[in-house]
Design a protein around this motif. Structure first.
Motif, PDB file in Angstrom:
ATOM      1  N   PHE A   8       0.819  -1.213   0.000  1.00 63.07           N
ATOM      2  CA  PHE A   8       0.000   0.000   0.000  1.00 63.07           C
ATOM      3  C   PHE A   8       0.853   1.263   0.000  1.00 63.07           C
ATOM      4  O   PHE A   8       0.469   2.263  -0.593  1.00 63.07           O
ATOM      5  CB  PHE A   8      -0.930  -0.011   1.215  1.00 63.07           C
ATOM      6  CG  PHE A   8      -2.027   1.008   1.145  1.00 63.07           C
ATOM      7  CD1 PHE A   8      -3.095   0.817   0.294  1.00 63.07           C
ATOM      8  CD2 PHE A   8      -1.984   2.147   1.906  1.00 63.07           C
ATOM      9  CE1 PHE A   8      -4.121   1.745   0.216  1.00 63.07           C
ATOM     10  CE2 PHE A   8      -2.991   3.091   1.836  1.00 63.07           C
ATOM     11  CZ  PHE A   8      -4.068   2.883   0.990  1.00 63.07           C
ATOM     12  N   SER A  17       0.745  -6.160  -2.191  1.00 59.08           N
ATOM     13  CA  SER A  17      -0.699  -6.064  -1.996  1.00 59.08           C
ATOM     14  C   SER A  17      -1.403  -7.377  -2.312  1.00 59.08           C
ATOM     15  O   SER A  17      -2.243  -7.848  -1.536  1.00 59.08           O
ATOM     16  CB  SER A  17      -1.278  -4.951  -2.871  1.00 59.08           C
ATOM     17  OG  SER A  17      -0.776  -3.701  -2.481  1.00 59.08           O
ATOM     18  N   ILE A  47      -8.369  -6.577   3.364  1.00 55.57           N
ATOM     19  CA  ILE A  47      -8.935  -5.301   2.911  1.00 55.57           C
ATOM     20  C   ILE A  47      -7.831  -4.385   2.377  1.00 55.57           C
ATOM     21  O   ILE A  47      -7.941  -3.836   1.278  1.00 55.57           O
ATOM     22  CB  ILE A  47      -9.725  -4.629   4.046  1.00 55.57           C
ATOM     23  CG1 ILE A  47     -10.975  -5.448   4.357  1.00 55.57           C
ATOM     24  CG2 ILE A  47     -10.099  -3.199   3.676  1.00 55.57           C
ATOM     25  CD1 ILE A  47     -11.688  -5.044   5.627  1.00 55.57           C
ATOM     26  N   TRP A  50      -6.396  -5.777  -1.008  1.00 57.48           N
ATOM     27  CA  TRP A  50      -7.204  -5.575  -2.219  1.00 57.48           C
ATOM     28  C   TRP A  50      -7.349  -4.098  -2.573  1.00 57.48           C
ATOM     29  O   TRP A  50      -7.388  -3.743  -3.753  1.00 57.48           O
ATOM     30  CB  TRP A  50      -8.558  -6.252  -2.103  1.00 57.48           C
ATOM     31  CG  TRP A  50      -8.464  -7.745  -2.201  1.00 57.48           C
ATOM     32  CD1 TRP A  50      -8.917  -8.653  -1.296  1.00 57.48           C
ATOM     33  CD2 TRP A  50      -7.873  -8.519  -3.253  1.00 57.48           C
ATOM     34  NE1 TRP A  50      -8.640  -9.933  -1.726  1.00 57.48           N
ATOM     35  CE2 TRP A  50      -8.004  -9.877  -2.915  1.00 57.48           C
ATOM     36  CE3 TRP A  50      -7.227  -8.180  -4.442  1.00 57.48           C
ATOM     37  CZ2 TRP A  50      -7.512 -10.896  -3.734  1.00 57.48           C
ATOM     38  CZ3 TRP A  50      -6.746  -9.210  -5.259  1.00 57.48           C
ATOM     39  CH2 TRP A  50      -6.892 -10.545  -4.899  1.00 57.48           C
ATOM     40  N   VAL A  51      -7.414  -3.230  -1.580  1.00 60.25           N
ATOM     41  CA  VAL A  51      -7.453  -1.794  -1.874  1.00 60.25           C
ATOM     42  C   VAL A  51      -6.136  -1.350  -2.510  1.00 60.25           C
ATOM     43  O   VAL A  51      -6.117  -0.594  -3.486  1.00 60.25           O
ATOM     44  CB  VAL A  51      -7.768  -0.972  -0.600  1.00 60.25           C
ATOM     45  CG1 VAL A  51      -7.527   0.508  -0.808  1.00 60.25           C
ATOM     46  CG2 VAL A  51      -9.199  -1.219  -0.159  1.00 60.25           C
ATOM     47  N   ILE A  55      -5.659   0.281  -6.273  1.00 62.37           N
ATOM     48  CA  ILE A  55      -4.975   1.558  -6.489  1.00 62.37           C
ATOM     49  C   ILE A  55      -3.776   1.374  -7.415  1.00 62.37           C
ATOM     50  O   ILE A  55      -3.550   2.185  -8.317  1.00 62.37           O
ATOM     51  CB  ILE A  55      -4.563   2.180  -5.134  1.00 62.37           C
ATOM     52  CG1 ILE A  55      -5.807   2.637  -4.374  1.00 62.37           C
ATOM     53  CG2 ILE A  55      -3.597   3.334  -5.337  1.00 62.37           C
ATOM     54  CD1 ILE A  55      -5.538   3.086  -2.958  1.00 62.37           C
TER      55      ILE A  55
END
Length: 80
Positions: A8, A17, A47, A50-51, A55
């Motif tokens: 991230f 990620s 969470i 996957w975010v 991105i």
């Protein structure tokens, strides 16, 4: 969760990620099967993973779009 956070914050952009999300899913299955603790950390890893993946893919898509746009504009006006 650590791999997801590394992905991230762009230390391991896409690999961290995806790896964190996959390991989080594996952890959630193990927690469900054995009943041990740590569900919150595993869920946070999924969470954030996957975010971070979403991105990363959006940023890569924007770079590819602008490279194609620049190449098209360059070929339209020719070289001097």
């Amino acid at each position: 969760m650590i791999a997801s956070i590394l992905g991230f914050v762009w230390i391991l952009p896409l690999i961290g990620s995806v790896g964190g999300a996959i390991m989080g899913h594996i952890s959630l299955n193990q927690i469900k099967r054995t009943g041990e603790g740590g569900r919150g950390m595993a869920l946070a890893g999924v969470i954030v993973g996957w975010v971070g993946t979403a991105i990363s893919l959006l940023i890569i898509g924007f770079f590819v779009f602008f490279i194609i746009l620049g190449a098209a504009a360059s070929s339209r006006y020719g070289s001097y």
